[in-house]
Design a protein around this motif. Structure first.
Motif, PDB file in Angstrom:
ATOM      1  N   SER A  98     -38.873 -12.719 -27.625  1.00 12.59           N
ATOM      2  CA  SER A  98     -37.650 -13.015 -26.880  1.00 12.59           C
ATOM      3  C   SER A  98     -36.534 -12.049 -27.264  1.00 12.59           C
ATOM      4  CB  SER A  98     -37.213 -14.466 -27.127  1.00 12.59           C
ATOM      5  OG  SER A  98     -36.856 -14.650 -28.492  1.00 12.59           O
ATOM      6  N   PHE A  99     -36.472 -11.651 -28.542  1.00 17.22           N
ATOM      7  CA  PHE A  99     -35.459 -10.685 -28.966  1.00 17.22           C
ATOM      8  C   PHE A  99     -35.800  -9.279 -28.463  1.00 17.22           C
ATOM      9  CE2 PHE A  99     -33.996 -14.020 -31.757  1.00 17.22           C
ATOM     10  CZ  PHE A  99     -32.645 -13.756 -31.878  1.00 17.22           C
ATOM     11  N   GLU A 100     -37.089  -8.974 -28.342  1.00 17.61           N
ATOM     12  CA  GLU A 100     -37.490  -7.672 -27.815  1.00 17.61           C
ATOM     13  C   GLU A 100     -37.043  -7.501 -26.364  1.00 17.61           C
ATOM     14  OE1 GLU A 100     -41.677  -7.264 -28.262  1.00 17.61           O
ATOM     15  OE2 GLU A 100     -41.599  -6.895 -30.425  1.00 17.61           O
ATOM     16  N   ALA A 101     -36.919  -8.611 -25.651  1.00 18.58           N
ATOM     17  CA  ALA A 101     -36.516  -8.546 -24.244  1.00 18.58           C
ATOM     18  C   ALA A 101     -35.004  -8.563 -24.070  1.00 18.58           C
ATOM     19  CB  ALA A 101     -37.132  -9.719 -23.485  1.00 18.58           C
ATOM     20  N   LEU A 102     -34.261  -8.646 -25.166  1.00 16.56           N
ATOM     21  CA  LEU A 102     -32.805  -8.790 -25.074  1.00 16.56           C
ATOM     22  C   LEU A 102     -32.140  -7.567 -24.453  1.00 16.56           C
ATOM     23  CD1 LEU A 102     -30.517 -10.728 -25.684  1.00 16.56           C
ATOM     24  CD2 LEU A 102     -30.332  -9.715 -27.962  1.00 16.56           C
ATOM     25  N   VAL A 124     -44.766 -13.246 -20.339  1.00 13.75           N
ATOM     26  CA  VAL A 124     -43.693 -14.229 -20.157  1.00 13.75           C
ATOM     27  C   VAL A 124     -42.353 -13.525 -20.021  1.00 13.75           C
ATOM     28  CG1 VAL A 124     -42.459 -16.150 -21.212  1.00 13.75           C
ATOM     29  CG2 VAL A 124     -44.967 -16.047 -21.335  1.00 13.75           C
ATOM     30  N   SER A 125     -42.091 -12.527 -20.854  1.00 13.23           N
ATOM     31  CA  SER A 125     -40.824 -11.784 -20.783  1.00 13.23           C
ATOM     32  C   SER A 125     -40.693 -11.091 -19.430  1.00 13.23           C
ATOM     33  CB  SER A 125     -40.752 -10.749 -21.903  1.00 13.23           C
ATOM     34  OG  SER A 125     -40.740 -11.370 -23.170  1.00 13.23           O
ATOM     35  N   GLY A 126     -41.769 -10.444 -18.984  1.00 11.76           N
ATOM     36  CA  GLY A 126     -41.728  -9.775 -17.690  1.00 11.76           C
ATOM     37  C   GLY A 126     -41.489 -10.746 -16.555  1.00 11.76           C
ATOM     38  N   GLY A 127     -42.124 -11.923 -16.619  1.00 11.82           N
ATOM     39  CA  GLY A 127     -41.948 -12.925 -15.578  1.00 11.82           C
ATOM     40  C   GLY A 127     -40.543 -13.483 -15.545  1.00 11.82           C
ATOM     41  N   VAL A 128     -40.005 -13.816 -16.713  1.00 14.50           N
ATOM     42  CA  VAL A 128     -38.663 -14.399 -16.794  1.00 14.50           C
ATOM     43  C   VAL A 128     -37.602 -13.391 -16.349  1.00 14.50           C
ATOM     44  CG1 VAL A 128     -36.902 -15.248 -18.391  1.00 14.50           C
ATOM     45  CG2 VAL A 128     -39.246 -16.101 -18.549  1.00 14.50           C
ATOM     46  N   LEU A 129     -37.719 -12.138 -16.791  1.00 13.41           N
ATOM     47  CA  LEU A 129     -36.742 -11.122 -16.408  1.00 13.41           C
ATOM     48  C   LEU A 129     -36.780 -10.855 -14.905  1.00 13.41           C
ATOM     49  CD1 LEU A 129     -37.132  -8.552 -19.336  1.00 13.41           C
ATOM     50  CD2 LEU A 129     -35.262 -10.159 -18.944  1.00 13.41           C
ATOM     51  N   THR A 130     -37.974 -10.826 -14.329  1.00 15.61           N
ATOM     52  CA  THR A 130     -38.091 -10.631 -12.880  1.00 15.61           C
ATOM     53  C   THR A 130     -37.453 -11.793 -12.132  1.00 15.61           C
ATOM     54  OG1 THR A 130     -40.152  -9.382 -13.134  1.00 15.61           O
ATOM     55  CG2 THR A 130     -39.708 -10.335 -10.962  1.00 15.61           C
ATOM     56  N   MET A 131     -37.739 -13.002 -12.560  1.00 18.46           N
ATOM     57  CA  MET A 131     -37.196 -14.173 -11.879  1.00 18.46           C
ATOM     58  C   MET A 131     -35.675 -14.242 -12.004  1.00 18.46           C
ATOM     59  SD  MET A 131     -38.448 -18.148 -12.075  1.00 18.46           S
ATOM     60  CE  MET A 131     -38.011 -18.380 -13.798  1.00 18.46           C
ATOM     61  N   SER A 132     -35.143 -13.878 -13.162  1.00 18.92           N
ATOM     62  CA  SER A 132     -33.687 -13.906 -13.340  1.00 18.92           C
ATOM     63  C   SER A 132     -33.011 -12.871 -12.448  1.00 18.92           C
ATOM     64  CB  SER A 132     -33.323 -13.659 -14.812  1.00 18.92           C
ATOM     65  OG  SER A 132     -33.746 -12.373 -15.232  1.00 18.92           O
ATOM     66  N   ALA A 133     -33.628 -11.689 -12.329  1.00 19.04           N
ATOM     67  CA  ALA A 133     -33.084 -10.663 -11.441  1.00 19.04           C
ATOM     68  C   ALA A 133     -33.121 -11.132  -9.990  1.00 19.04           C
ATOM     69  CB  ALA A 133     -33.874  -9.361 -11.601  1.00 19.04           C
ATOM     70  N   PHE A 134     -34.212 -11.800  -9.618  1.00 14.25           N
ATOM     71  CA  PHE A 134     -34.344 -12.298  -8.246  1.00 14.25           C
ATOM     72  C   PHE A 134     -33.305 -13.372  -7.949  1.00 14.25           C
ATOM     73  CE2 PHE A 134     -36.317 -15.387  -5.290  1.00 14.25           C
ATOM     74  CZ  PHE A 134     -36.367 -14.574  -4.160  1.00 14.25           C
ATOM     75  N   ILE A 135     -33.072 -14.274  -8.884  1.00  9.80           N
ATOM     76  CA  ILE A 135     -32.067 -15.326  -8.677  1.00  9.80           C
ATOM     77  C   ILE A 135     -30.678 -14.709  -8.533  1.00  9.80           C
ATOM     78  CG2 ILE A 135     -30.892 -17.281  -9.771  1.00  9.80           C
ATOM     79  CD1 ILE A 135     -33.610 -18.067 -10.976  1.00  9.80           C
ATOM     80  N   LEU A 136     -30.368 -13.722  -9.375  1.00 13.74           N
ATOM     81  CA  LEU A 136     -29.062 -13.079  -9.314  1.00 13.74           C
ATOM     82  C   LEU A 136     -28.876 -12.336  -7.989  1.00 13.74           C
ATOM     83  CD1 LEU A 136     -26.401 -12.435 -10.641  1.00 13.74           C
ATOM     84  CD2 LEU A 136     -27.509 -10.580 -11.899  1.00 13.74           C
ATOM     85  N   ALA A 137     -29.972 -11.827  -7.436  1.00 20.54           N
ATOM     86  CA  ALA A 137     -29.892 -11.136  -6.139  1.00 20.54           C
ATOM     87  C   ALA A 137     -29.577 -12.102  -5.009  1.00 20.54           C
ATOM     88  CB  ALA A 137     -31.208 -10.417  -5.850  1.00 20.54           C
ATOM     89  N   ASN A 138     -29.667 -13.411  -5.283  1.00 17.41           N
ATOM     90  CA  ASN A 138     -29.367 -14.429  -4.274  1.00 17.41           C
ATOM     91  C   ASN A 138     -28.076 -15.185  -4.570  1.00 17.41           C
ATOM     92  OD1 ASN A 138     -31.812 -14.784  -2.258  1.00 17.41           O
ATOM     93  ND2 ASN A 138     -32.680 -14.288  -4.249  1.00 17.41           N
ATOM     94  N   VAL A 139     -27.217 -14.642  -5.387  1.00 18.62           N
ATOM     95  CA  VAL A 139     -25.876 -15.129  -5.742  1.00 18.62           C
ATOM     96  C   VAL A 139     -25.584 -16.602  -5.454  1.00 18.62           C
ATOM     97  CG1 VAL A 139     -23.404 -14.692  -5.546  1.00 18.62           C
ATOM     98  CG2 VAL A 139     -24.990 -12.832  -5.293  1.00 18.62           C
ATOM     99  N   LEU A 192     -36.245   0.911 -27.560  1.00 21.59           N
ATOM    100  CA  LEU A 192     -34.916   0.342 -27.307  1.00 21.59           C
ATOM    101  C   LEU A 192     -35.018  -1.184 -27.296  1.00 21.59           C
ATOM    102  CD1 LEU A 192     -33.702   2.745 -24.473  1.00 21.59           C
ATOM    103  CD2 LEU A 192     -33.064   2.773 -26.886  1.00 21.59           C
ATOM    104  N   THR A 193     -35.500  -1.720 -28.388  1.00 24.04           N
ATOM    105  CA  THR A 193     -35.676  -3.167 -28.517  1.00 24.04           C
ATOM    106  C   THR A 193     -35.203  -3.615 -29.891  1.00 24.04           C
ATOM    107  OG1 THR A 193     -37.937  -2.885 -29.332  1.00 24.04           O
ATOM    108  CG2 THR A 193     -37.663  -3.207 -26.959  1.00 24.04           C
TER     109      THR A 193
END
Length: 428
Positions: A182-186, A103-118, A167-168
């Motif tokens: 969720s905190f580990e992914a912070l 879930v953390s990997g999926g959410v972080l990937t999706m957030s990066a992708f959304i940000l890449a589309n400003v 580094l978590t």
């Protein structure tokens, strides 16, 4: 001819197959495949709205055209957001392959992708009043798949690096696992978001536009040239003749390109235009793989008429799966795989049907594929749904006839061999 095929298959099996198999086993390619497959239910649902919208009935077209904006909303929020959904699926799959939290990997990937589309500010055309923020959809569909893949690799590798280097932020054991994850992914999340923000916003580097520019020659070759279609088709068939699923190996490599091309076709048809690209995955599924890879439904029909007791039995248990484009029973039952006699038509047939279908579409005799129809539908039905063109049914039937003619002499040669073996067993 058989000696040549034996030598060729041995060379291909020993020299070509191992590196291709290793490539297909890369974690990234497996994650791409699994992530894209996870979006298939949404894509198929969205495509059904596009099929209904484009029904070739004059009265229906006259009524639905003014209402296209409303009717096609399910298509817009499924197919037109394909890369967005796939980004989460790919990030999840790659994380799980590393034994990280999916879930953390999926959410972080999706957030990066959304940000890449400003996101951009939207203004009311009449008053000029600011309405709020909106996310441009140009690169959220198949056209954004390349950036989605980069975001997957970047995000999950940073997550993995932070995990390996501790580094978590670690929470006490009493904290529920979901909260602790969720905190580990912070920290990795902060690194990912900051990095993408610097590149896309501060430096104003449009990754989507850049990658589309870089890959445009490759996309054009794959989408609208005969060689761009023949290469993956031949490689798929060659791998199958060695017993390896060529669709899985080659498909995982070229599928992102096929999705970009298909996205353009669907967008053009949804806008009332004509699909521009020939080389999409549906080209193979609809017109070439009649009964499965290699057009093996024709061979199923021939087996049912065989004088060999064994081949006739194979035909009986292969015909039903073959009608629904499942070729494994016949591939490993005859077998076609690792069989120099049957390998020849298995490779030659798709080369001929690829060439014929390519020119039929190039000259406008048949519409290009613009809908992703379920691959298990019988080919004539699937052909009409995928193109909204009744002539596609005729082309499928022509290709099926070609397969029958090509398989027949090799089938008879193999049947004779099997009959000789069966007679020896009876005499013994």
């Amino acid at each position: 001819m058989n000696k040549f095929m034996d030598k060729f298959m041995k060379f291909f099996e020993e020299k070509i197959t191992p590196p291709l198999t290793k490539v297909s086993e890369f974690k990234y390619l497996i994650a791409i495949r699994d992530g894209i497959i996870s979006t298939m239910p949404l894509i198929l649902i969205g495509c059904m709205f596009l099929v209904i919208y484009n029904l070739p009935i004059s009265a229906w077209k006259e009524w639905i055209t003014p209402r296209a904006g409303v009717f096609l909303i399910p298509f817009r929020v499924t197919v037109s957001l394909m890369a967005l959904y796939a980004s989460y699926g790919m990030g999840y799959a790659l994380s799980k392959s590393y034994k990280l939290d999916g879930v953390s990997g999926g959410v972080l990937t999706m957030s990066a992708f959304i940000l890449a589309n400003v996101p951009k500010t939207v203004l009311d055309a009449a008053s000029g009043k600011e309405l709020g923020w909106a996310l441009p959809m140009e690169y959220l569909g198949g056209s954004g798949m390349f950036v989605a893949i980069i975001c997957m690799i970047l995000s999950v590798e940073i997550l993995r690096f932070c995990k390996a280097k501790n580094l978590t932020i670690k929470m006490p054991e009493q904290v529920p696992p979901s909260v602790a994850r969720s905190f580990e992914a912070l920290i990795p999340g902060a690194i990912i978001i900051t990095l993408v923000w610097v590149v896309r916003v501060v430096m104003n580097f449009d990754m989507n536009a850049f990658l589309m520019y870089v890959f445009s020659p490759l996309i054009n070759i794959a989408g609208n040239s005969l060689i761009g279609l023949l290469v993956p088709v031949i490689l798929m068939c060659l791998l199958w003749t060695t017993g390896i699923s060529g669709d899985s190996v080659i498909g995982s490599i070229v599928r992102p390109i096929w999705l970009v091309l298909m996205d353009k076709n669907m967008a053009a048809v949804a806008a009332g235009g004509v699909a521009p690209n020939i080389g999409v995955e549906g080209f193979l599924d609809v017109f070439l793989w009649v009964g499965g890879t290699g057009g093996t439904l024709a061979l199923c029909i021939l087996l049912l008429c065989s004088k060999s007791a064994y081949l006739k039995e194979v035909g009986k248990f292969s015909i039903i799966p073959g009608l629904f484009n499942i070729s494994e029973p016949i591939m490993y039952g005859v077998p076609v795989a690792v069989n120099p006699i049957m390998a020849i038509p298995f490779i030659i047939g798709p080369i001929i049907t690829t060439t014929l279908t390519y020119f039929a579409m190039s000259f406008g005799f048949v519409a290009k594929v613009s809908v992703m129809a379920p691959w298990t539908l019988p080919s004539p039905i699937k052909a009409f749904l995928a193109t909204n063109d009744w002539r596609a049914i005729i082309l499928v039937l022509i290709n099926f006839t070609i397969y029958l003619l090509i398989y027949y002499p090799f089938f008879k040669a193999y049947e004779k061999k099997m009959l000789d073996e069966e007679s020896v067993k009876v005499q013994a």
